[in-house]
Design a protein around this motif. Sequence first.
Motif, PDB file in Angstrom:
ATOM      1  N   LEU A  64      42.770  35.572  38.263  1.00 53.47           N
ATOM      2  CA  LEU A  64      41.690  36.554  38.364  1.00 53.47           C
ATOM      3  C   LEU A  64      40.330  35.879  38.218  1.00 53.47           C
ATOM      4  O   LEU A  64      39.399  36.148  38.985  1.00 53.47           O
ATOM      5  CB  LEU A  64      41.866  37.630  37.288  1.00 53.47           C
ATOM      6  CG  LEU A  64      43.096  38.530  37.394  1.00 53.47           C
ATOM      7  CD1 LEU A  64      43.184  39.460  36.182  1.00 53.47           C
ATOM      8  CD2 LEU A  64      43.073  39.355  38.681  1.00 53.47           C
ATOM      9  N   ILE A 109      37.938  38.003  40.628  1.00 54.07           N
ATOM     10  CA  ILE A 109      38.561  39.322  40.724  1.00 54.07           C
ATOM     11  C   ILE A 109      38.470  40.012  39.363  1.00 54.07           C
ATOM     12  O   ILE A 109      38.823  39.423  38.345  1.00 54.07           O
ATOM     13  CB  ILE A 109      40.036  39.215  41.161  1.00 54.07           C
ATOM     14  CG1 ILE A 109      40.136  38.582  42.547  1.00 54.07           C
ATOM     15  CG2 ILE A 109      40.699  40.597  41.161  1.00 54.07           C
ATOM     16  CD1 ILE A 109      41.563  38.295  42.979  1.00 54.07           C
ATOM     17  N   ASP A 110      37.978  41.229  39.368  1.00 53.70           N
ATOM     18  CA  ASP A 110      37.907  42.028  38.147  1.00 53.70           C
ATOM     19  C   ASP A 110      39.057  43.033  38.130  1.00 53.70           C
ATOM     20  O   ASP A 110      39.295  43.744  39.113  1.00 53.70           O
ATOM     21  CB  ASP A 110      36.585  42.800  38.083  1.00 53.70           C
ATOM     22  CG  ASP A 110      35.392  41.890  37.867  1.00 53.70           C
ATOM     23  OD1 ASP A 110      35.553  40.864  37.180  1.00 53.70           O
ATOM     24  OD2 ASP A 110      34.308  42.202  38.383  1.00 53.70           O
ATOM     25  N   MET A 111      39.762  43.084  37.006  1.00 52.76           N
ATOM     26  CA  MET A 111      40.811  44.076  36.804  1.00 52.76           C
ATOM     27  C   MET A 111      40.473  44.838  35.529  1.00 52.76           C
ATOM     28  O   MET A 111      40.413  44.247  34.445  1.00 52.76           O
ATOM     29  CB  MET A 111      42.187  43.410  36.690  1.00 52.76           C
ATOM     30  CG  MET A 111      43.324  44.388  36.488  1.00 52.76           C
ATOM     31  SD  MET A 111      44.953  43.553  36.525  1.00 52.76           S
ATOM     32  CE  MET A 111      46.029  44.908  36.053  1.00 52.76           C
ATOM     33  N   ILE A 122      41.437  47.042  40.586  1.00 56.97           N
ATOM     34  CA  ILE A 122      41.250  45.622  40.901  1.00 56.97           C
ATOM     35  C   ILE A 122      40.204  45.523  42.000  1.00 56.97           C
ATOM     36  O   ILE A 122      40.327  46.174  43.044  1.00 56.97           O
ATOM     37  CB  ILE A 122      42.565  44.961  41.355  1.00 56.97           C
ATOM     38  CG1 ILE A 122      43.593  44.968  40.228  1.00 56.97           C
ATOM     39  CG2 ILE A 122      42.315  43.533  41.808  1.00 56.97           C
ATOM     40  CD1 ILE A 122      44.917  44.333  40.605  1.00 56.97           C
ATOM     41  N   ASP A 141      37.482  42.656  44.142  1.00 57.24           N
ATOM     42  CA  ASP A 141      37.064  41.277  44.362  1.00 57.24           C
ATOM     43  C   ASP A 141      35.543  41.191  44.516  1.00 57.24           C
ATOM     44  O   ASP A 141      34.834  42.200  44.469  1.00 57.24           O
ATOM     45  CB  ASP A 141      37.793  40.657  45.559  1.00 57.24           C
ATOM     46  CG  ASP A 141      37.472  41.352  46.889  1.00 57.24           C
ATOM     47  OD1 ASP A 141      36.420  42.023  46.984  1.00 57.24           O
ATOM     48  OD2 ASP A 141      38.279  41.221  47.830  1.00 57.24           O
ATOM     49  N   SER A 171      38.615  46.805  46.901  1.00 56.76           N
ATOM     50  CA  SER A 171      39.269  47.230  45.669  1.00 56.76           C
ATOM     51  C   SER A 171      40.532  48.046  45.935  1.00 56.76           C
ATOM     52  O   SER A 171      40.697  48.617  47.019  1.00 56.76           O
ATOM     53  CB  SER A 171      38.308  48.065  44.814  1.00 56.76           C
ATOM     54  OG  SER A 171      37.967  49.281  45.471  1.00 56.76           O
TER      55      SER A 171
END
Length: 223
Positions: free
Chosen positions: A119, A124-126, A164, A166, A171
């Motif tokens: 990530l 990438i944010d989750m 999720i 990017d 998303s």
Amino acid sequence: MKKIILTFLILGCITSLTFAQSSYLEKGQNGFGIDGGFSTNDDVSGFSGGFGYSFSGVFDLGISLSRLGFDQQLLGEDLNATVISPYASYIVIKQDQSIPVSFSLGGSYQRQMYSNDVLSNNDIDMTGNYFTIGASLFTDVEASDAMKIQPRIGVNYSTGETKIEDSSGNSESEDDNTTGFNLGLSLIFETSPNNSFVVTPAFGIQDEVTTFGLSLSFIIPQN
């Protein structure tokens, strides 16, 4: 990803939403509560700490911070998460000489921030945003002059979304909800005329997954 979300929400069944400091104060007392704990099930384990304040021994505001690690990998790498959770609770019925049990309602918000090497390296944010409401029934039993036992049973419902996204703004998201049941047994020790130390083993059950937890709390009355 669905299994990761589900185990996260199950773990939340035995958090500070259920065990707020008003439970350990007399009606009419204000007071601080500081707590820390450990929770685990077959898929995730972690530590948490929190701080809260009780108004008149019936209404609580507080916040907790958790750091968790998952057994299940995401994108081939170990997965961790940090969770910030403000909460509020209210004891609708407070035990006294004529009422043998207490009944409380509460709600919390969870901001979940997941992390691993894949990530981070790919920007990438989750994240997860979840709301929980719950109710519990508990009673105080005098064990000695300096100790009380407080058994408790509760139910929580959680709902929200994990997302999720990017760096380009693409998303994917997944909604989820779950209902969990929890049991706890607080051992309340009066360490001085004004302060109490509380040890609480507990477990929660949802969809045949059982989560165990142990919390330690220090209660400081203000009047």
